[in-house]
Write a protein that holds these residues in place. Sequence first.
Motif, short mmCIF file in Angstrom:
data_model
loop_
_atom_site.label_atom_id
_atom_site.label_comp_id
_atom_site.label_asym_id
_atom_site.label_seq_id
_atom_site.Cartn_x
_atom_site.Cartn_y
_atom_site.Cartn_z
N PRO A 145 0.80 -1.23 0.00
CA PRO A 145 0.00 0.00 0.00
C PRO A 145 0.84 1.28 0.00
CG PRO A 145 -0.92 -1.57 1.55
CD PRO A 145 0.40 -2.12 1.12
N TYR A 146 2.12 1.18 0.33
CA TYR A 146 2.95 2.38 0.39
C TYR A 146 3.66 2.66 -0.93
CZ TYR A 146 2.29 0.93 5.22
OH TYR A 146 1.73 0.52 6.41
N GLU A 147 3.54 1.76 -1.88
CA GLU A 147 4.18 1.97 -3.17
C GLU A 147 3.57 3.16 -3.90
OE1 GLU A 147 6.00 -1.76 -5.33
OE2 GLU A 147 3.86 -2.08 -4.98
N THR A 150 10.08 -5.16 2.68
CA THR A 150 11.07 -4.09 2.56
C THR A 150 10.62 -3.08 1.52
OG1 THR A 150 12.34 -5.28 0.88
CG2 THR A 150 12.94 -5.66 3.20
N LEU A 151 11.21 -1.89 1.59
CA LEU A 151 10.93 -0.84 0.63
C LEU A 151 12.24 -0.30 0.08
CD1 LEU A 151 8.13 1.32 2.34
CD2 LEU A 151 7.84 -0.38 0.53
N THR A 152 12.18 0.21 -1.13
CA THR A 152 13.29 0.96 -1.73
C THR A 152 12.76 2.33 -2.12
OG1 THR A 152 14.41 -1.00 -2.56
CG2 THR A 152 14.93 1.09 -3.63
N THR A 153 13.47 3.38 -1.73
CA THR A 153 13.06 4.73 -2.12
C THR A 153 14.11 5.31 -3.06
OG1 THR A 153 14.14 5.73 -0.18
CG2 THR A 153 11.80 5.14 0.01
N THR A 154 13.65 6.06 -4.01
CA THR A 154 14.52 6.77 -4.94
C THR A 154 14.24 8.26 -4.83
OG1 THR A 154 14.40 4.89 -6.46
CG2 THR A 154 15.24 6.96 -7.35
N ARG A 181 10.13 8.08 -5.34
CA ARG A 181 9.45 6.84 -5.75
C ARG A 181 9.68 5.78 -4.69
NH1 ARG A 181 9.51 3.82 -11.55
NH2 ARG A 181 7.85 5.34 -11.82
N VAL A 182 8.61 5.09 -4.32
CA VAL A 182 8.66 4.02 -3.31
C VAL A 182 8.24 2.72 -3.99
CG1 VAL A 182 7.76 3.18 -1.12
CG2 VAL A 182 8.10 5.65 -1.47
N THR A 183 9.09 1.70 -3.87
CA THR A 183 8.77 0.39 -4.44
C THR A 183 8.92 -0.67 -3.35
OG1 THR A 183 11.07 0.13 -5.19
CG2 THR A 183 9.49 1.01 -6.77
N ALA A 184 8.06 -1.67 -3.41
CA ALA A 184 8.07 -2.76 -2.42
C ALA A 184 9.01 -3.86 -2.86
CB ALA A 184 6.67 -3.30 -2.22
N GLY A 185 9.64 -4.51 -1.87
CA GLY A 185 10.52 -5.62 -2.15
C GLY A 185 10.16 -6.82 -1.31
N GLU A 186 10.96 -7.85 -1.40
CA GLU A 186 10.70 -9.07 -0.64
C GLU A 186 10.94 -8.83 0.85
OE1 GLU A 186 13.04 -12.19 -2.22
OE2 GLU A 186 12.06 -12.20 -4.19
#
Length: 671
Positions: free
Chosen positions: A437-439, A471-475, A463-468
């Motif tokens: 939901p945070y993507e 986890t999240l990755t932000t750019t 930009r927020v992307t979900a991972g395994e």
Amino acid sequence: MTMRLRRRPEGRPRRRRPAERRLRRRLRRLLLPLCVPLILSAGSGPGPAPATAAPRMEAPRTEAAPASRLPAADAPSGLAGAVDALVRRQLDEYRIPGASVVVLERGRPALTRGYGVADAAAGTPVDPRRTGFFLASDAKLFTAVAVLQQIERGRLDLTADVNRYLTAFQVEDTYPGHPVTVRDLLTHTAGFDNNIIGRAVTRPEDVRPLGESLAAHQPRRVRPPGEVASYDNYGVALAGHLVETVTDTPFATYLERSVLRPLGMTRTSFAQPHSPTIAAHLARGHRPDGEGQRVQDGQYGDWSPTGAGAVSTAADMGRLLGALLDGGGPVLTARSAEALMTRQFGNDHRLPGLGYILEERVRGGQRLLVKDGDLPGFHGNLALLPDRDAAVYVVYNGDGEDGSAAYAGQQVVDRFADHFGTAAGARRPVSRADVTPYEGEYRSTRTSSSELTRVSALIGSVRVTAGEGATLTTTGLSRDPGVRERHWVQLSPGLFQEKGGQDRIAFRGGRLSVASDASVSYERLPWYLSPVLHQQVLLGSLAFLALQVLTLPVLAFVRRRSPGTPPGARAAGLLLWATGALITTAVVCFLLLSADPNALNRTIIVGDSPLLRAVPALTGVALATTGAMIVCTVLSWRRRWWTLTGRLHYTCGTLAAVVFLGVAALYRLVA
């Protein structure tokens, strides 16, 4: 945009292999104008009353030391030594001409030192006791002190509507029943739009009275007060004007009498122009230019409570910080000093918030109160650690390579905090709750809604992307220019800790908040406002229109003798070419404007570049010609001016212009 080459541990200065880094820098200077179109196409992804106690200050040691290493016998040790060594490396590595530092331990100066030169051309060494550096937004701390003084004297009320005190103008009642209060001004929660173009001048003689400027340049209120903390220069300038109004004294004069003189800050001034003594020892701002340095101007302005034109020395700033650590010294009562450094607002209760102007930050288990400031050629950071009776202030007179000076001060603050920091505690539990939901893409609340600087949201969104593993990755969420991506582990639903770091982020109500930056929030965007989508649309329509600019003259030459072409059809073709040329020229002007980020910062706040006016002017004319093209499109189908292919081609050209200008208008690029 800076490419991330390698992730380094937090707080460690970026190191380089000299030959390789010099080559890369030369290549970036040559290729930067070509990089912005690539960005547009690729985006970031695919597609206080005075007390009587005096501050505990000792006469500081003052040294004008070159950036090179001091003799071992003169090199400080401990915290002072760590800060000293770091600043020396920064000047060499980031190509910054000079710096000035003061470090306080046990409430007393442990290090007061100048580095490098105050003027790269003259070679004048920095003297931390005499060399004045522009304070930029660090000056807002003085404004908070002045307001709190009037609170204690009963002239201002933190909960009162600011219109109660204003006489020459009033704040617009955009949200009836929700007035802007004095507290809102000190916590960046007033809700004013962020308008900064043209708020600085290059000569102090051009500065206008504060109240007059505030009345003439009042921005829109874009959100109800007290809802979100979002860095607000107008609000702080208005707070300074309230002090002027209730004391019937110009702001600079008030500070001189009630803050600077009691503290013995004889080399600090908010007056514009400066006195001859201060002007004679003023550092010059710089930015790298080839193998040398170019002088930066644009440090003066009407809004002195925000930092425009304000000057101080490292030694003087040590006096202010020492007074605050000592319960307010001669300028604030202990109650007011405590209020200044107590949490007053936060965008998320799980993260650090703000005191009055000062921002909370947690590092190594230590709660710091910090402030930073940036003007063309000048960058400063200060931090207070009340529980340790310690503080630090560092300021640079250069932007540094790739704008690195804006982050260099943060490295000093981190090194300062790490000296007192505790070891990591027990490992926090990790939550496996769904993070999808945070993507999405998020836009800073500091994004202007009414001026051309809104374009920063086009290439500067988060930009927020979900991972395994939840986890999240932000750019685009790093203050470090060398780090583009950051990775996060979920501690509890909506709360994340940075992998290998100490920062945290939190999500609530469609907003993203960051622990290391309490004065901003990021709002989630619907898909149709995605900057990546807009970049792709802009590039596609621009490519089509630019192609028309190149090919239409050739086609016109080939068909110059073709009989039977109606005059209206020829005029329609000319309109298509003119619209494409106008839009293409506007894009070229924008690329020229943004080619050097350091120069762009100065251009924006001074607002004197013809390119700032050329871009919206060209697109404004293109808007008119596009309107005519719409009419011609309709006529071409009714009167069958060309073949079916020709009419479809013209219709596509009209749609490309409409789409380009429509998206550009979202970012205030159309007059």
